[in-house]
Scaffold this active site. Sequence first.
Site, PDB file in Angstrom:
ATOM      1  N   GLU A   1      -4.714   2.381  -4.295  1.00  7.69           N
ATOM      2  CA  GLU A   1      -3.262   2.527  -4.164  1.00  7.69           C
ATOM      3  C   GLU A   1      -2.633   1.255  -3.606  1.00  7.69           C
ATOM      4  O   GLU A   1      -1.530   1.277  -3.079  1.00  7.69           O
ATOM      5  CB  GLU A   1      -2.916   3.716  -3.264  1.00  7.69           C
ATOM      6  CG  GLU A   1      -3.287   3.560  -1.814  1.00  7.69           C
ATOM      7  CD  GLU A   1      -4.708   4.004  -1.484  1.00  7.69           C
ATOM      8  OE1 GLU A   1      -4.993   4.223  -0.294  1.00  7.69           O
ATOM      9  OE2 GLU A   1      -5.541   4.140  -2.413  1.00  7.69           O
TER      10      GLU A   1
ATOM     11  N   HIS B   1      -4.953  14.460  -9.105  1.00  6.60           N
ATOM     12  CA  HIS B   1      -5.082  13.051  -9.496  1.00  6.60           C
ATOM     13  C   HIS B   1      -4.206  12.696 -10.690  1.00  6.60           C
ATOM     14  O   HIS B   1      -3.813  11.535 -10.853  1.00  6.60           O
ATOM     15  CB  HIS B   1      -6.549  12.734  -9.805  1.00  6.60           C
ATOM     16  CG  HIS B   1      -7.409  12.666  -8.578  1.00  6.60           C
ATOM     17  ND1 HIS B   1      -7.518  11.542  -7.803  1.00  6.60           N
ATOM     18  CD2 HIS B   1      -8.187  13.606  -7.980  1.00  6.60           C
ATOM     19  CE1 HIS B   1      -8.330  11.766  -6.791  1.00  6.60           C
ATOM     20  NE2 HIS B   1      -8.753  13.027  -6.865  1.00  6.60           N
TER      21      HIS B   1
ATOM     22  N   ASP C   1       0.846  -1.187   0.000  1.00  6.34           N
ATOM     23  CA  ASP C   1       0.000   0.000   0.000  1.00  6.34           C
ATOM     24  C   ASP C   1       0.891   1.250   0.000  1.00  6.34           C
ATOM     25  O   ASP C   1       1.838   1.352   0.787  1.00  6.34           O
ATOM     26  CB  ASP C   1      -0.902  -0.002   1.237  1.00  6.34           C
ATOM     27  CG  ASP C   1      -1.922   1.119   1.184  1.00  6.34           C
ATOM     28  OD1 ASP C   1      -3.011   0.893   0.643  1.00  6.34           O
ATOM     29  OD2 ASP C   1      -1.602   2.227   1.692  1.00  6.34           O
TER      30      ASP C   1
END
Length: 260
Positions: free
Chosen positions: A179, A149, A136
């Site tokens: 993610e 973004h 992560d």
Amino acid sequence: MKARGEEGLLERVAALLDEPRHAEHPLREALEELYLKYRDQQEQLDRLMNISDRYQALAREAQQVTQQRYERALKRQKKLSRISDRYQALMRERNQTLHQEAHHDALTELPNRRLIDERLAQLDQSGRRYTLALLDIDHFKQVNDEHGHDVGDELLVAITRTMRQGLRDYDLCGRWGGEEFLLLLGDTALDEASRIVERLRARLAQVRVPSGDRWLSVTLSAGLSQHRDGEAYLTTLQRADQALLEAKREGRDRSQLATR
């Protein structure tokens, strides 16, 4: 068709029959009957020959028409075959595209959850050993909020490229969430998988993407679990996810091995 000599003989016979001085000759009647009979037979033969010639001409014409129709039909068949080949090629390409879209992430082109689930189910059936690692990106929401973004997407693509370069050919790297990434390390025990993931995390920490007048980098947290005999892959995933949560609670930028 009569020969020229034969025609000449017939003309002589006809001339003899026309001469008055032979009118009373005893052979005249028989000769005239034979002559007329021959002439009649010859006319019948000529009619048959004419019929035969017309029939042969019609047969040749019909054969030509049939040949032309066959050639046109063959051309149509070839054209239809080419159309069919192109259609099948388009269908194969479309099916490949649909399969790609259904089993891969649009942004990173990594396998998505559906494909990962299929591979894990196959591994469970085969009984092969494997280790799962969930990675992560630390504070990725902050990256999107502060840099946008587009930068976040660029970062995901750069991380994907680095992960692919850092894994073995038979390892599977997939996008598990926004993610979050999943590594499927086949025929790999937990200790070896841990070394692979640590080397990979070190490489990922070197990834840089531009954001305005600065370069952006991130760290990753990881949770690892080794599949156990008879264990469903979902259970292995749950243990990896729990290890990832522990790594985050410990301060992120680290790996955690599942101990339960």
